[in-house]
Design a protein around this motif. Structure first.
Motif: not given
Length: 483
Positions: A37-42, A233-237, A245-247, A374-378
């Motif tokens: 689902v994540g890769v589809l939303n990406f 989010l796809g690149f940083l996480a 998240y996308s769901s 600032l927030l996404v990587p962690t």
């Protein structure tokens, strides 16, 4: 009367946008799992980002220009042709950039088949022509066309996606349906336009470039925080975080889409009223829209925040527990984006204050970029949710600031706080039935029914002179006359 019909068909369309994903999305989530689902939303976010860039501001500019030219068929044909050609050229150029990304970027190259179909989907979006049909007030056609396409899509999902390996079929279906959509649009275009005296030599593409460039810059800055959140989010996480998240965001955007439909349907009418000099009618229509959106969005926000665990578990399953907190964090976007739609893309756009919209969007872009890194990587999906919430809030505040220079907002705060106080009984309903109804689905249904009952009582019998009460009285008077 025409505005009411437009609102009806646009809201009907938006409701199908809510109901149909509620059928397909839980099935896809359970069949494909968070990672796929994540890769589809990406991939979908990536393709839609390119669609947004290729549009060059046309979703706003095109509606405005078509609405102005709607009464003159020859001018309308010329205007449509000029805007469509610019859109097509932008799409062609960006399709080459898209192809380079597929080859050169490792995250995309790893899913080359999926992103190749996403490229086809992107190219075909030039034939969607939502801007033209919206400008022509063809909301009935848009609603019927979209209903047919979505019914086909639902059938295709259950036929062609049976296990985790079928995720590429999602975009294959999207491409096939985009071709069908283009055929629908071509037939309708032939009825509305007159190409008998068409000549490329008479086209004036340059006159559209300057106003479109300003809108494009605005749309581009908006896209950084509205469309790039999932991509970043796809690149940083990772893809799994994208899935959670996308769901969550998709569930909230379903409701945002329904409420935005009201603004979209009213926009051509607002433009027409403003350019005719009918400012009182313009202000009244804006106030009515504001009241409807605030009164509907506030209970929705409260319901989603308090019932997020039930919503996630029923629709997506326990595998998506990490989507609960992002769903709660992003729920206020239903109200915030509704307000932005009124103050930014109704008032400011209708009166031609594109620079004010651009400044607001730039504020959002800078806040989004800073918070994302600032927030996404962690914090991953939770960091992305906080980022989009604070970004949209800042943009909405900027829109309100600029709108105050155009019209008085003194009555708006009264309406806002009236609706805020009206939320107190909703809280009692939610917590009461959370305690005494053990079954998840039954609990949600009971909360929904009692909340709807309180909404009717509040709007029709307690608050003074509401839009809903006015419409109810009109219906009652018409019914009494017929008898």
């Amino acid at each position: 009367m025409e505005t009411r019909k437009n609102v009806f068909y646009n809201v009907l369309l938006a409701i199908t946008q809510v109901l149909f994903p509620l059928i397909t999305f839980p099935y896809l989530a359970r069949t494909l799992g968070p990672e796929h689902v994540g890769v589809l939303n990406f991939a979908e976010s990536f393709a839609k980002y390119f669609v947004l860039l290729a549009a060059l501001g046309i979703p706003i500019y095109g509606v405005r220009e078509v609405a102005k030219a709607a009464s003159d068929r020859t001018l309308l044909t010329k205007t449509f042709s000029e805007i469509f050609i610019i859109n097509a050229l932008g799409t062609l150029l960006l399709s080459l950039v898209f192809l380079v990304f597929i080859i050169a970027v490792p995250q995309l190259a790893a899913e080359q088949s999926l992103f190749s179909w996403a490229l086809g989907y992107f190219i075909l979006q030039v034939f969607q022509l939502e801007w033209f049909f919206s400008g022509m007030n063809q909301f009935k056609f848009i609603a019927i066309r979209s209903l047919v396409i979505r019914l086909c899509f639902i059938a295709a999902v259950f036929l062609f996606i049976r296990n985790t390996n079928d995720y590429v079929n999602y975009f294959r279906m999207q491409v096939g349906l985009a071709v069908i959509l283009a055929a629908f649009n071509g037939k309708r275009l032939w009825d509305l336009l007159d190409f008998s005296g068409f000549s490329f030599a008479r086209l004036e593409l340059k006159k559209h470039i300057k106003p479109m460039a300003l809108l494009f810059l605005t749309i581009f800055t908006i896209s950084v925080y509205f469309s790039l959140d999932t991509i970043l989010l796809g690149f940083l996480a990772d893809n799994e975080s994208v899935g959670y998240y996308s769901s969550a965001l998709k569930l909230n955007r379903l409701f945002i889409g329904v409420l935005s439909a009201i603004s979209v349907a009213m926009f051509p009418g607002l433009v027409s009223l403003y350019h005719k000099g009918e400012k009182e009618a313009f202000v009244l229509l804006v106030k009515q829209c504001f009241y409807v959106l605030v009164s509907l969005s506030m209970p929705l926000v409260l319901g989603i925040v308090t019932c997020a665990p039930e919503i996630i578990h029923i629709l997506l399953g326990t595998a998506f527990d990490r989507a609960i907190l992002p769903l709660q964090i992003t729920a206020p976007l239903i109200l915030i984006i509704s307000m932005s739609g009124i103050f930014g893309f109704q008032i400011l756009s209708a009166v031609g204050k594109d620079k004010s919209i651009l400044i607001s969007a730039l504020i959002g872009m800078f806040i989004s970029i800073i918070l994302a890194f600032l927030l996404v990587p962690t914090l991953k999906e939770e960091g992305a949710a906080i980022t989009i919430l604070l970004t949209e809030l800042a943009v909405c505040i900027a829109f309100v600031f600029f709108t105050r220079k155009e019209i008085s907002l003194s009555n708006y705060t009264t309406v806002f706080f009236q609706q805020l106080l009206g939320l107190i009984p909703y809280l009692g309903i939610v917590f009461l039935f959370k305690l005494f109804v053990p079954t998840l689905l039954l609990r949600l249904l009971v909360i929904g029914v009692f909340s709807l009952a309180w909404f009717v009582v509040l709007q029709l019998f307690i608050l003074p002179d509401t839009v809903f009460r006015t419409q109810w009285n009109r219906l009652a008077d018409r019914f009494n006359k017929e008898e």
